[in-house]
Write a protein that holds these residues in place. Structure first.
Motif, short mmCIF file in Angstrom:
data_model
loop_
_atom_site.label_atom_id
_atom_site.label_comp_id
_atom_site.label_asym_id
_atom_site.label_seq_id
_atom_site.Cartn_x
_atom_site.Cartn_y
_atom_site.Cartn_z
N TYR A 199 5.62 -2.87 3.84
CA TYR A 199 5.07 -1.52 4.00
C TYR A 199 5.34 -0.97 5.40
N ASP A 200 5.40 -1.86 6.39
CA ASP A 200 5.77 -1.41 7.73
C ASP A 200 7.23 -0.94 7.74
N LEU A 201 8.08 -1.68 7.04
CA LEU A 201 9.49 -1.29 6.98
C LEU A 201 9.66 0.01 6.22
N ILE A 202 8.89 0.19 5.15
CA ILE A 202 8.95 1.45 4.40
C ILE A 202 8.62 2.63 5.32
N LYS A 203 7.58 2.45 6.14
CA LYS A 203 7.23 3.53 7.06
C LYS A 203 8.36 3.78 8.06
N MET A 204 8.95 2.72 8.59
CA MET A 204 10.06 2.87 9.53
C MET A 204 11.22 3.65 8.90
N ILE A 205 11.53 3.34 7.66
CA ILE A 205 12.65 4.00 6.98
C ILE A 205 12.41 5.49 6.86
N SER A 245 -6.88 4.56 -1.38
CA SER A 245 -7.05 5.41 -0.20
C SER A 245 -5.72 5.44 0.55
N VAL A 246 -5.56 6.46 1.36
CA VAL A 246 -4.34 6.66 2.14
C VAL A 246 -4.68 6.60 3.62
N SER A 247 -3.92 5.83 4.38
CA SER A 247 -4.10 5.76 5.83
C SER A 247 -3.06 6.64 6.50
N LEU A 248 -3.51 7.61 7.29
CA LEU A 248 -2.56 8.46 8.02
C LEU A 248 -1.86 7.68 9.12
N LYS A 249 -2.42 6.57 9.53
CA LYS A 249 -1.82 5.73 10.55
C LYS A 249 -0.77 4.79 9.97
N ASP A 250 -1.05 4.19 8.83
CA ASP A 250 -0.21 3.11 8.32
C ASP A 250 0.76 3.51 7.22
N ASP A 251 0.38 4.46 6.38
CA ASP A 251 1.22 4.80 5.23
C ASP A 251 2.27 5.84 5.59
#
Length: 249
Positions: free
Chosen positions: A62-68, A122-128
């Protein structure tokens, strides 16, 4: 004469400013190479996590997804800052970032989504990977100035009347229907959670469509469905398939 010169200057300036909103133009071979490189990074992330035999609460995929998705997110967040009077990128919708054409007769991408109950998500504006498209300069600056600790409107908080978002699984991509400007403020401050109005599972789509980073293809006959618009989202499309195959969803 002065009017002509002025118009030339305005048009020239506008064309220069618009470069910030243009997609990167690679050859098809370059797109394929970029796509393959990013898919390899996805597989490496999963395999290295497996080798460490760790089971973190939040999988590193999920961190990589955000990076992409960060390049597209940043392009939209800053769009109105570069050119407030003229520039306007298309709304970020699933059709814009994936494909618009029907997969089968009158059946589009949204016809294949499986809707899930939203109560437990829930959705995190920081992480998602949250994808707002602030479209109004004054509202954008007003939200940045007014939302936050010791600011005029106070701490960022969810607004049931204004905020309207969709969560797409398994990648946890968040599309914004309403509340773009205040959600942008939460993202840049790295705070805030949202209750998604809709939650969709993309799994059924993978029986019908795949991509190589250059085109989306219909799986039944390998015909070209549509040219890839954003390489990052072609990668994210296939990330969902990999996650399902690896049991990460």
């Amino acid at each position: 004469m002065l009017k002509i010169v002025k118009n030339l200057f305005v048009n020239s300036t506008k064309s220069k400013l618009s470069v910030y909103n243009q997609p990167i133009n690679e050859s098809d071979n370059d797109k394929k190479q970029l796509f393959d490189n990013m898919i390899e990074a996805v597989k490496d992330t999963i395999s290295q996590n497996d080798e460490l035999e760790q089971s973190p609460l939040r999988h590193p995929i999920y961190d990589l997804i955000k990076m992409i998705g960060l390049r597209i997110q940043a392009k939209y967040l800053t769009n109105k800052l570069y050119d407030p009077s003229h520039s306007r990128l298309p709304d970020i919708t699933f059709n814009e970032v994936f494909f618009k054409k029907p997969i089968e007769d009158r059946c589009y991408i949204n016809n294949y989504l499986k809707q899930l109950p939203n109560e437990s998500y829930s959705v995190s504006l920081k992480d998602d990977l949250v994808l707002p498209w602030p479209w109004n300069y004054d509202r954008l600056i007003g939200s940045l100035v007014s939302i936050g600790e010791d600011r005029h409107w106070g701490d960022w908080k969810m607004d049931d009347l204004n905020h309207n978002v969709e969560l797409w699984l398994p990648m946890r991509i968040v599309f914004i229907i309403g509340g773009n400007h205040s959600i942008t403020a939460g993202i840049v401050q790295g705070i805030g959670t949202l209750k998604p109005n809709y939650v969709f599972d993309m799994s059924p789509i993978y029986d019908h469509v795949y991509t190589d980073g250059v085109y989306y293809y219909r799986k039944d006959d390998n015909s070209k469905l549509e040219k890839v618009n954003e390489i990052e989202f072609a990668v994210l499309f296939e990330v969902g398939r990999i996650m399902i195959e690896k049991g990460l969803y």
